[in-house]
Design a protein around this motif. Structure first.
Motif, PDB file in Angstrom:
ATOM      1  N   ARG A 146       0.796  -1.229   0.000  1.00  0.00           N
ATOM      2  CA  ARG A 146       0.000   0.000   0.000  1.00  0.00           C
ATOM      3  C   ARG A 146       0.827   1.277   0.000  1.00  0.00           C
ATOM      4  O   ARG A 146       0.344   2.333  -0.356  1.00  0.00           O
ATOM      5  CB  ARG A 146      -0.924   0.026   1.211  1.00  0.00           C
ATOM      6  CG  ARG A 146      -1.993  -1.030   1.194  1.00  0.00           C
ATOM      7  CD  ARG A 146      -3.135  -0.595   2.101  1.00  0.00           C
ATOM      8  NE  ARG A 146      -4.013  -1.690   2.462  1.00  0.00           N
ATOM      9  CZ  ARG A 146      -4.982  -2.150   1.669  1.00  0.00           C
ATOM     10  NH1 ARG A 146      -5.161  -1.624   0.481  1.00  0.00           N
ATOM     11  NH2 ARG A 146      -5.746  -3.135   2.075  1.00  0.00           N
ATOM     12  N   ASN A 147       2.036   1.200   0.482  1.00  0.00           N
ATOM     13  CA  ASN A 147       2.889   2.394   0.439  1.00  0.00           C
ATOM     14  C   ASN A 147       4.335   1.929   0.522  1.00  0.00           C
ATOM     15  O   ASN A 147       4.619   0.796   0.913  1.00  0.00           O
ATOM     16  CB  ASN A 147       2.573   3.370   1.577  1.00  0.00           C
ATOM     17  CG  ASN A 147       3.015   4.796   1.254  1.00  0.00           C
ATOM     18  OD1 ASN A 147       3.689   5.026   0.250  1.00  0.00           O
ATOM     19  ND2 ASN A 147       2.631   5.740   2.084  1.00  0.00           N
ATOM     20  N   ILE A 148       5.235   2.832   0.175  1.00  0.00           N
ATOM     21  CA  ILE A 148       6.654   2.527   0.266  1.00  0.00           C
ATOM     22  C   ILE A 148       7.041   2.447   1.746  1.00  0.00           C
ATOM     23  O   ILE A 148       6.352   3.007   2.607  1.00  0.00           O
ATOM     24  CB  ILE A 148       7.441   3.630  -0.474  1.00  0.00           C
ATOM     25  CG1 ILE A 148       8.846   3.179  -0.836  1.00  0.00           C
ATOM     26  CG2 ILE A 148       7.470   4.913   0.358  1.00  0.00           C
ATOM     27  CD1 ILE A 148       9.479   4.055  -1.906  1.00  0.00           C
ATOM     28  N   ALA A 149       8.136   1.734   2.056  1.00  0.00           N
ATOM     29  CA  ALA A 149       8.628   1.736   3.435  1.00  0.00           C
ATOM     30  C   ALA A 149       9.146   3.140   3.756  1.00  0.00           C
ATOM     31  O   ALA A 149       9.697   3.805   2.891  1.00  0.00           O
ATOM     32  CB  ALA A 149       9.748   0.716   3.592  1.00  0.00           C
ATOM     33  N   ALA A 205      18.405   7.986   0.688  1.00  0.00           N
ATOM     34  CA  ALA A 205      17.157   7.743   1.405  1.00  0.00           C
ATOM     35  C   ALA A 205      16.231   6.879   0.555  1.00  0.00           C
ATOM     36  O   ALA A 205      15.672   5.884   1.026  1.00  0.00           O
ATOM     37  CB  ALA A 205      16.495   9.074   1.756  1.00  0.00           C
ATOM     38  N   VAL A 206      16.100   7.233  -0.712  1.00  0.00           N
ATOM     39  CA  VAL A 206      15.207   6.457  -1.565  1.00  0.00           C
ATOM     40  C   VAL A 206      15.720   5.023  -1.705  1.00  0.00           C
ATOM     41  O   VAL A 206      14.938   4.066  -1.677  1.00  0.00           O
ATOM     42  CB  VAL A 206      15.061   7.133  -2.943  1.00  0.00           C
ATOM     43  CG1 VAL A 206      14.230   6.251  -3.863  1.00  0.00           C
ATOM     44  CG2 VAL A 206      14.412   8.493  -2.805  1.00  0.00           C
ATOM     45  N   ALA A 207      17.027   4.874  -1.834  1.00  0.00           N
ATOM     46  CA  ALA A 207      17.573   3.529  -2.008  1.00  0.00           C
ATOM     47  C   ALA A 207      17.211   2.654  -0.811  1.00  0.00           C
ATOM     48  O   ALA A 207      16.784   1.509  -0.974  1.00  0.00           O
ATOM     49  CB  ALA A 207      19.087   3.598  -2.182  1.00  0.00           C
ATOM     50  N   VAL A 248      14.016  -1.882   1.555  1.00  0.00           N
ATOM     51  CA  VAL A 248      13.123  -2.405   2.592  1.00  0.00           C
ATOM     52  C   VAL A 248      11.761  -2.740   1.996  1.00  0.00           C
ATOM     53  O   VAL A 248      11.171  -3.783   2.304  1.00  0.00           O
ATOM     54  CB  VAL A 248      13.002  -1.399   3.758  1.00  0.00           C
ATOM     55  CG1 VAL A 248      12.013  -1.905   4.784  1.00  0.00           C
ATOM     56  CG2 VAL A 248      14.375  -1.179   4.376  1.00  0.00           C
ATOM     57  N   THR A 249      11.271  -1.884   1.112  1.00  0.00           N
ATOM     58  CA  THR A 249       9.968  -2.179   0.503  1.00  0.00           C
ATOM     59  C   THR A 249      10.010  -3.517  -0.211  1.00  0.00           C
ATOM     60  O   THR A 249       9.110  -4.344  -0.082  1.00  0.00           O
ATOM     61  CB  THR A 249       9.603  -1.074  -0.515  1.00  0.00           C
ATOM     62  OG1 THR A 249       9.709   0.180   0.130  1.00  0.00           O
ATOM     63  CG2 THR A 249       8.197  -1.268  -1.033  1.00  0.00           C
ATOM     64  N   PHE A 261      12.179  -6.043   0.079  1.00  0.00           N
ATOM     65  CA  PHE A 261      12.469  -7.253   0.847  1.00  0.00           C
ATOM     66  C   PHE A 261      11.425  -7.554   1.909  1.00  0.00           C
ATOM     67  O   PHE A 261      11.263  -8.702   2.300  1.00  0.00           O
ATOM     68  CB  PHE A 261      13.871  -7.182   1.454  1.00  0.00           C
ATOM     69  CG  PHE A 261      14.934  -7.466   0.426  1.00  0.00           C
ATOM     70  CD1 PHE A 261      14.802  -8.549  -0.439  1.00  0.00           C
ATOM     71  CD2 PHE A 261      16.048  -6.658   0.293  1.00  0.00           C
ATOM     72  CE1 PHE A 261      15.753  -8.816  -1.404  1.00  0.00           C
ATOM     73  CE2 PHE A 261      17.019  -6.926  -0.663  1.00  0.00           C
ATOM     74  CZ  PHE A 261      16.860  -8.005  -1.523  1.00  0.00           C
ATOM     75  N   LYS A 262      10.715  -6.545   2.407  1.00  0.00           N
ATOM     76  CA  LYS A 262       9.817  -6.825   3.529  1.00  0.00           C
ATOM     77  C   LYS A 262       8.342  -6.576   3.241  1.00  0.00           C
ATOM     78  O   LYS A 262       7.498  -6.893   4.071  1.00  0.00           O
ATOM     79  CB  LYS A 262      10.231  -5.979   4.749  1.00  0.00           C
ATOM     80  CG  LYS A 262      11.577  -6.341   5.349  1.00  0.00           C
ATOM     81  CD  LYS A 262      11.735  -7.812   5.702  1.00  0.00           C
ATOM     82  CE  LYS A 262      10.834  -8.248   6.860  1.00  0.00           C
ATOM     83  NZ  LYS A 262      10.974  -9.712   7.114  1.00  0.00           N
ATOM     84  N   GLN A 263       7.989  -6.010   2.114  1.00  0.00           N
ATOM     85  CA  GLN A 263       6.577  -5.663   1.925  1.00  0.00           C
ATOM     86  C   GLN A 263       5.952  -6.320   0.704  1.00  0.00           C
ATOM     87  O   GLN A 263       4.936  -5.861   0.208  1.00  0.00           O
ATOM     88  CB  GLN A 263       6.437  -4.132   1.818  1.00  0.00           C
ATOM     89  CG  GLN A 263       6.717  -3.443   3.132  1.00  0.00           C
ATOM     90  CD  GLN A 263       6.500  -1.951   3.102  1.00  0.00           C
ATOM     91  OE1 GLN A 263       7.039  -1.259   3.928  1.00  0.00           O
ATOM     92  NE2 GLN A 263       5.724  -1.437   2.148  1.00  0.00           N
ATOM     93  N   ARG A 264       6.581  -7.375   0.198  1.00  0.00           N
ATOM     94  CA  ARG A 264       6.010  -7.974  -1.014  1.00  0.00           C
ATOM     95  C   ARG A 264       4.711  -8.707  -0.706  1.00  0.00           C
ATOM     96  O   ARG A 264       4.518  -9.229   0.393  1.00  0.00           O
ATOM     97  CB  ARG A 264       7.020  -8.944  -1.634  1.00  0.00           C
ATOM     98  CG  ARG A 264       8.288  -8.256  -2.069  1.00  0.00           C
ATOM     99  CD  ARG A 264       9.033  -9.063  -3.102  1.00  0.00           C
ATOM    100  NE  ARG A 264       9.314 -10.432  -2.709  1.00  0.00           N
ATOM    101  CZ  ARG A 264      10.299 -10.800  -1.893  1.00  0.00           C
ATOM    102  NH1 ARG A 264      11.092  -9.885  -1.366  1.00  0.00           N
ATOM    103  NH2 ARG A 264      10.498 -12.065  -1.614  1.00  0.00           N
TER     104      ARG A 264
END
Ligand code: HEM
Ligand SMILES: [Cu+2]
Lengths: 332, 637
Positions: B120-123, B189-191, B196-197, B199-202
């Motif tokens: 739903r959103n970026i980390a 910051a974006v990287a 994290v997005t 690796f952890k939010q798929r």
């Protein structure tokens, strides 16, 4: 895309036919540059062939897909996998070949150790100082922006910079090499034929990087020796009254603070040595042909001709200009 | 809330589709008006903003390029003097690299990656907002200095000693160094957010071997950013210390080393090229698959090639330094590694050709740009092989040959795919299609203009024309070709003009796109265009690489997320098994304040080192505001 291909082929043809510019890597006149030229042409041909192959495959793929309507089967995928693997293997081979060719070419390009002549090149914002040192200091001399060498002799060039980084590059004779403050680099050049070879600073060095050219004048040994002998001599006092007045002016005005004229009191080191300035082809690092008119124009207003260079404008009357330029011209 | 409703927290299981959307919209929405715009942390809004800003910088950098071409069209032209010219080519390079190419690729990822991995959103959404503001500030700093005639003039590479205290007078090089810091903070910051997005939010089930290739390319890119950027920050900070507080890192007279700068710079500067190029590889793979109507050939080799390129990218910085006189053995090593990078590039090209070969391509604008990419990028890659050869390089280094080479790589290799990607994802981002007619025109003009402009530069280089010269003399045999190049640059510019017109026109009045106008297979097409603020009504469950092709009717979904607060699924790294539900930060003004405090500090530090001390106070205050834990009604339960 066809137009692109046509343009590419056309331009490649021009390129391979060789461009005889005044400062061209393909207009090689020295052993090192000839070797480089052969390497360049070989690599360009190999790479053009690779590009053409890829384009043929691309075009075939696009044409084929217009007629083909079946979905990829696992069998066709496997066949394709083999083709891709073969193409990768071919890439590896070509890359390895080019790498080895380039190692070989590098080996042949070292700086000559037992060179006949050593010349020290000092890069400055925005001109070149060439120092011909001799064991006997009386025989040492220097010149600016114009270097003479004998043909068929390995010349060892010692590169140093007193301000920023510059790069010594005379494409017809050899590749380039940087002049780096705090380090000494060397390169060797050798001319196979008499001639005038233009070079230019290749590393961005500030405001007048564009106008930092140099000339290498290769001549037969006797001519070279005659030239060197004349450069060793101190300046001859002028005889023409206008030039005599010019000399006095030179010593009185700020000129002498920056320039050396051996045989006079002028011993400044900020600007080029002018002992034999009249014998040079150009002034201001290749900016202007060395004529009396351009000498006068330069002295009158160096900042408009070459904005930002390190020679200030000195206020002079038109008579004074004429006298100074006469003196400069007399320094042969 | 009372005790008995506690067990009944509202989740997406409890509502029908319409009611669910209404509630999610309320939770995830961006406020109205200016305040909403300044406080939003929605990755789509920030991503679009980021992309738009980067394209504005592209246009401005392009105008600078035209100015240079105007000056170089004729020998000894007096149109632009040396001082302005040096500012212009420095601005052009710095602007294109730091304000356009890297940011635009990261911005595309900010927009697309959360959609493509099904979250739903970026980390770290607030960090994301911050990174945009800081990027904008860096860009404004640079362009303001240009307007004031004090722009950096030492090249985008800022070699010492030219950029050092002795020869780089005034504040120009300091401005360059601080602009670097701005854009690097933003890029880093974006990287981190992207890593994290991904690796952890798929989405549940999107195991590592089902990640879309564009997302893979952004992961590798993000790691490159994380490893390369510190080198340049080290370099630019040492430079500014040399300039401001008289350290002597780079002064040989005091035991410093001039070449240290070049090593640090290119240790970053070479990977930088791949930071720009790898996202483009991901775009190409995506577009080729969609328009060939089949999965891309060689998913695994493509991922391996991305990773191999990323690793090799750090082993070849010295090929920018072949003429500085390094030991022969070192040069040989770097020749070999530079040549070797052609191998993963070859793998990629061959896989794409195989995809086209085995597919049924549909020729819409996006794939035209991809075909243009193959034609030009192969040339850029091959000239890269040429300059990787030390002896070859000693003739062409710092000449127009190199200018031609890297524009083939950057424009052919990255800008073409990017333009294709804009045509491709524009319908998703705006809900409207771009014009196919104008698309063909812009492609044709850009492709022809580009090759006519840059191909002849190879020849100019071999004919001895050095780069970074503001003029050349009439007796040099370069005038005709330069005039030709400058006229061609006008064609190129016209192509970009058509592109910009198409974008602006289509955003207002293009035909309505629908959810999935290209029939693509990845998750971002599984929602309306443009996407709602909450992205997915219910989080999809992924069973293979091309979910929309294998489950065309309705995706399986995972449920159980709350609707009354910003919740998303945290999943495991390898298999993407759901691990927890976690809440995502709400809108906030603090990232903007923090960016402002940082900006003031960084600019002030150009003039006084004390700025770092005093500036830490407002930065500390804003960060406290940013992280202050706030009890909100939804958090109570
Ligand atoms: C839009 C068409 C473009 C044109 C006509 C153009 C033209 C030029 C020219 C004339 C130079 C100066 C060469 C020199 O004096 O050495 C240059 C340098 C450069 N360009 Fe471009 N360019 C374009 C687009 C781009 C793009 C899209 C990028 C990056 C993504 C880019 C990156 C660079 C870089 C890094 C330099 C080197 C600057 C330096 O030497 O410090 N250019 N370009
Ligand atoms: Cu120079």
């Amino acid at each position: 895309m066809k137009a692109g291909v046509a343009v590419f082929l056309l331009l490649s043809a021009i390129l391979i036919a060789g461009c005889n510019g005044a400062q061209s890597a393909l207009n090689a006149e020295g052993a090192a540059a000839v070797q480089l030229k052969h390497l360049i042409i070989a690599i360009v041909i190999v790479c053009s062939a690779v590009w053409a192959l890829v384009m043929i495959v691309l075009i075939l793929a696009l044409l084929r897909s217009r007629t083909q309507r079946e979905r990829p089967s696992s069998e066709s995928e496997r066949r394709m996998g083999k083709l891709v693997a073969a193409a990768v293997a071919a890439t590896v081979l070509i890359i390895a070949g080019l790498t080895i060719a380039s190692f070989y070419a590098t080996r042949g390009l070292g700086a000559a150790q037992d060179a006949g002549i050593t010349i020290k090149v000092r890069g400055q914002q925005w001109w070149w100082q060439f120092i011909y040192d001799d064991a006997d200091p009386a025989k040492s001399f220097q010149t600016a922006n114009e270097m003479h060498i004998p043909v068929d002799v390995d010349i060892r060039i010692e590169l140093e910079s007193i301000d920023v980084i510059h790069s010594f590059w005379v494409p017809s004779l050899a590749g380039k090499r940087d002049l780096i403050p705090g380090r000494q680099n060397t390169i060797s050049i050798r001319a196979d034929r008499p001639g005038v070879y233009r070079g230019q600073c290749a590393e961005f060095c500030g405001l007048q990087h564009s106008h930092m050219a140099l000339f290498v004048i290769a001549e037969n040994m006797p001519d070279y020796q005659r030239w060197a002998a004349s450069q060793r001599g101190i300046s001859v006092a002028p005889s023409d009254p206008e030039a005599i007045a010019g000399k006095a002016l030179f010593m009185r005005k700020p000129c002498a603070a920056c320039h050396t004229i051996r045989g006079t009191d002028a011993s400044g080191t900020t600007g080029p040595d002018l002992t034999h300035v009249g014998s040079r082809k150009t002034i201001a690092a290749g900016l202007l042909d060395n004529t009396r008119g351009s000498l006068a124009a330069w002295i009158a207003d160096p900042q408009t001709l070459k904005p930002g260079n390190n020679m200030p404008m000195v206020l002079l009357s038109s008579d004074e200009l004429r006298q100074l330029s006469a003196y400069m011209e007399s320094l042969r | 809330m009372t005790k008995d409703t506690k067990s009944a927290v509202p989740t997406d299981l409890m509502f029908d589709d319409d009611e669910l959307e209404r509630r999610l919209a309320q939770t995830w929405m961006t406020g109205a008006g200016v305040w909403g715009a300044l406080t939003t942390v929605d990755h789509k809004i920030i991503g679009r903003r980021y992309i738009t800003t980067a394209f504005v910088f592209l246009a401005m950098g392009g105008l600078l390029a035209l100015a240079m071409r105007l000056q170089l069209a004729q020998p000894e032209a007096r149109f632009i003097g040396p001082d302005r010219y040096n500012q212009i080519f420095t601005m052009h390079g710095a602007n294109m690299m730091f304000l356009f190419a890297v940011p635009v690729m990261e911005a595309m990822a900010v927009y697309l990656v959360p959609l493509m991995v099904g979250t739903r959103n970026i980390a770290f959404p607030r960090l994301n907002a911050f990174s945009y503001w800081i990027f904008l500030a860096g860009g404004l700093l640079l362009w303001t200095s240009f307007a004031l005639d004090t722009a950096p003039d030492v090249g985008w590479f800022a070699y010492v000693p030219l950029s050092g205290p002795q020869y780089g007078v005034g504040k120009r090089a300091d401005l360059w160094a601080q602009m670097i810091t701005f854009t690097e903070v933003s890029a880093l910051a974006v990287a981190v957010e992207l890593v994290v997005t991904v690796f952890k939010q798929r989405a549940p089930g999107m195991s590592l071997d089902r990640i879309p290739l564009f997302v893979w390319s952004m992961v590798v890119t993000a790691f490159l950013v994380i490893m390369a950027m510190p080198a340049i920050m080290l370099a630019s900070s040492s430079l500014i210390l040399d300039r401001l507080v008289e350290t002597q890192f780079f002064n040989p007279a005091e035991g410093g080393d001039v070449l240290l700068w070049q090593h640090l710079f290119w240790f970053f500067g070479h990977p930088e090229v791949y930071i720009i190029f790898l996202p483009a590889v991901g775009m190409v793979s995506t577009i080729i698959a969609t328009f060939s109507r089949r999965p891309v050939f060689g998913y695994l080799p493509l991922v391996m090639a991305l990773i191999a390129t990323g690793i090799l990218a750090f082993g070849l910085w010295v090929h920018h330094m072949f003429v500085v006189g390094l030991p022969r053995l070192g040069e040989s090593f770097f020749t070999a590694s530079s040549m070797a990078i052609a191998i993963p590039a070859g793998v990629q090209i061959f896989c794409w050709l195989a995809t086209l070969w085995g597919g049924q391509p549909v020729f819409k604008t996006p794939i035209l740009f991809v075909l243009g990419f193959i034609v030009t990028f192969v040339i850029g890659g091959l000239t890269g092989v040429m300059v990787a050869s030390v002896p070859f390089d000693t003739q062409v280094h710092d000449t127009y040959f190199v200018v031609a080479h890297f524009h083939y790589v950057l424009v052919g290799g990255a800008v073409f795919p990017l333009l294709g990607a804009i045509y491709y994802w524009f319908p998703k981002m705006t809900g409207r299609m771009m014009s196919e007619t104008l698309g063909r025109w812009s492609f044709g003009l850009i492709f022809a203009g580009f090759n006519l402009t840059f191909f002849p530069m190879h020849i100019l280089g071999l004919e001895g024309m050095p780069r970074r010269i503001y003029t050349y003399q009439p007796e040099m045999p370069w005038a005709g070709m330069n005039m030709f190049v400058s006229l061609s640059a006008a064609i190129l510019a016209l192509g970009f003009l058509v592109f910009f017109i198409d974008v602006i026109r289509s955003a207002r009045s293009g035909p309505i796109a629908g959810d999935n106008p290209w029939g693509a297979s990845t998750l971002e097409w599984a929602m309306p265009s443009p996407p709602p603020c909450f992205n997915f009504r219910r989080i999809p469950v992924v069973g293979d690489r091309d979910p929309l092709w294998t489950q065309p009717d309705e995706l399986a979904v995972a449920t159980g997320l709350r609707t009354d607060r910003r919740e998303l699924i945290v999943s495991s790294v390898v298999e993407a098994q759901p691990e927890a539900n976690e809440s995502s930060p709400r809108n906030s003004i603090w990232p903007l304040w923090a960016a402002l405090a940082t900006t003031v500090t960084l600019i002030w530090s150009i003039f006084s080192p004390w700025a770092v001390v005093w500036g830490s106070i407002p930065i500390g205050i804003t960060l406290t505001g940013w992280f202050w834990p706030k009890q909100t009604p939804e958090d109570e339960s």
